[in-house]
Design a protein around this motif. Sequence first.
Motif, PDB file in Angstrom:
ATOM      1  N   UNK A  15      98.069  39.828  20.117  1.00 17.93           N
ATOM      2  CA  UNK A  15      97.559  40.771  21.102  1.00 17.93           C
ATOM      3  C   UNK A  15      96.866  40.032  22.241  1.00 17.93           C
ATOM      4  N   UNK A  16      97.132  40.464  23.485  1.00 16.52           N
ATOM      5  CA  UNK A  16      96.472  39.937  24.678  1.00 16.52           C
ATOM      6  C   UNK A  16      96.625  38.417  24.798  1.00 16.52           C
ATOM      7  N   UNK A 290      88.514  42.966  29.017  1.00 17.46           N
ATOM      8  CA  UNK A 290      89.921  42.978  29.402  1.00 17.46           C
ATOM      9  C   UNK A 290      90.682  43.786  28.361  1.00 17.46           C
ATOM     10  N   UNK A 291      91.558  44.680  28.809  1.00 16.90           N
ATOM     11  CA  UNK A 291      92.355  45.494  27.894  1.00 16.90           C
ATOM     12  C   UNK A 291      93.836  45.290  28.188  1.00 16.90           C
ATOM     13  N   UNK A 292      94.660  45.697  27.254  1.00 11.54           N
ATOM     14  CA  UNK A 292      96.104  45.516  27.394  1.00 11.54           C
ATOM     15  C   UNK A 292      96.673  46.459  28.450  1.00 11.54           C
ATOM     16  N   UNK A 293      97.696  45.992  29.136  1.00 13.12           N
ATOM     17  CA  UNK A 293      98.389  46.816  30.116  1.00 13.12           C
ATOM     18  C   UNK A 293      99.389  47.749  29.449  1.00 13.12           C
ATOM     19  N   UNK A 294      99.986  48.615  30.254  1.00  9.46           N
ATOM     20  CA  UNK A 294     100.903  49.624  29.722  1.00  9.46           C
ATOM     21  C   UNK A 294     102.098  48.998  29.019  1.00  9.46           C
ATOM     22  N   UNK A 295     102.621  47.916  29.575  1.00 10.19           N
ATOM     23  CA  UNK A 295     103.799  47.287  28.970  1.00 10.19           C
ATOM     24  C   UNK A 295     103.483  46.777  27.565  1.00 10.19           C
ATOM     25  N   UNK A 298     102.862  49.730  25.063  1.00 10.48           N
ATOM     26  CA  UNK A 298     104.127  50.370  24.693  1.00 10.48           C
ATOM     27  C   UNK A 298     104.883  49.533  23.669  1.00 10.48           C
ATOM     28  N   UNK A 299     104.862  48.212  23.848  1.00  6.15           N
ATOM     29  CA  UNK A 299     105.613  47.322  22.959  1.00  6.15           C
ATOM     30  C   UNK A 299     104.874  47.056  21.654  1.00  6.15           C
ATOM     31  N   UNK A 300     103.544  47.094  21.696  1.00  7.99           N
ATOM     32  CA  UNK A 300     102.736  46.759  20.525  1.00  7.99           C
ATOM     33  C   UNK A 300     101.579  47.746  20.425  1.00  7.99           C
ATOM     34  N   UNK A 301     101.738  48.859  19.701  1.00 11.09           N
ATOM     35  CA  UNK A 301     100.692  49.889  19.622  1.00 11.09           C
ATOM     36  C   UNK A 301      99.342  49.359  19.162  1.00 11.09           C
ATOM     37  N   UNK A 302      99.327  48.280  18.367  1.00 13.54           N
ATOM     38  CA  UNK A 302      98.055  47.720  17.888  1.00 13.54           C
ATOM     39  C   UNK A 302      97.165  47.278  19.038  1.00 13.54           C
ATOM     40  N   UNK A 303      97.774  46.951  20.181  1.00 16.16           N
ATOM     41  CA  UNK A 303      96.999  46.441  21.304  1.00 16.16           C
ATOM     42  C   UNK A 303      96.207  47.525  22.031  1.00 16.16           C
TER      43      UNK A 303
END
Length: 334
Positions: A15-16, A290-295, A298-303
């Motif tokens: 993640x990230x 900092x948080x995960x972007x939409x892409x 979408x690819x990794x729900x855990x993020x």
Amino acid sequence: MTDTLPMPSAPHVPVLLTEVLAAATPVEGAVVVDGTFGAGGYSRGFLDAGAACVLGIDRDPAAEPAGRALEAASGGRFRFLAGRFGDLEALLDAAGVPAVDVVAFDFGVSSMQLDQAARGFSFRNDGPLDMRMEQAGMTAADFVNTAEEHEIARIIWTYGEERASRRIARAITRARPFETTAALAEAVRSALPPRGRDQIDPATRSFQAIRIHVNDELGEILRGLVAAERRLKPGGRLAAVTFHSLEDRLVKRFIATRAGRTTNPSRHVVMAAPDARQAGSFAIRGTRPVVAGAAETDANPRSRSAKLRIARRTDAPAWDAPAVADDLFREAAR
């Protein structure tokens, strides 16, 4: 437990990762600690980015085969250190590494551990009530089957932030002994109203709380942060990824305190108040993680729940170590 359970063969998506590597810039030529090796996603990312040396730490014996394999394939640039990241200083001493440029953490239970029913972390698939990251010591079954009702209530309230903790603890003590995750989950659900279609399972908070307690997760996080403060070189970077509010609040408060800022008090950690005479050991920009972007989400729900907090080590001396508070009964005994 006599046999070490293996990690699954399915690929793990760190993640990230892009954001963690950016936070650690410049990576090329750096000495890096990956404090939560897991399946090695961060370690491989740092190696690919040109780190001179990466030291991967993990307490789970199931992570060691992947760590040893990467060690053998790295040409001497990677070393696997079996142990807890809370013991980071002792592990670095044993490895002959006095100081490092980057310390990265990906806190909490890993997706590989959650996905293995035999590890007992999740109630999605029935399995033995275990939850031990090290596959040694007290199991979740040991705790719920022997602890006093008030102690179970305290743990569920403190680490699960579950308002019905006392009612759940009563249901657990009446239904025990437990051997499986499904049986415990059913006992917890019996103490709560049925959930709506869009609500989380009623057992989620209690399972989280018991897991955190069995593995002393918040204590480990705090010890790991203190060790990172002590071993990072001036200008070195700390990157910490968290997945739930307790972890994030602890990391946020630690960094803010060390940077000389004040934050809302946390009932999970006792720290010295900022002292004008104590120079900040970390520097930070802003307060937002900092948080995960939409892409990525979408690819990794855990993020979706992941938060990355970053701090730069100054040349000031490390502060005295804080201590996790243990006198939290008063809030559970409301």
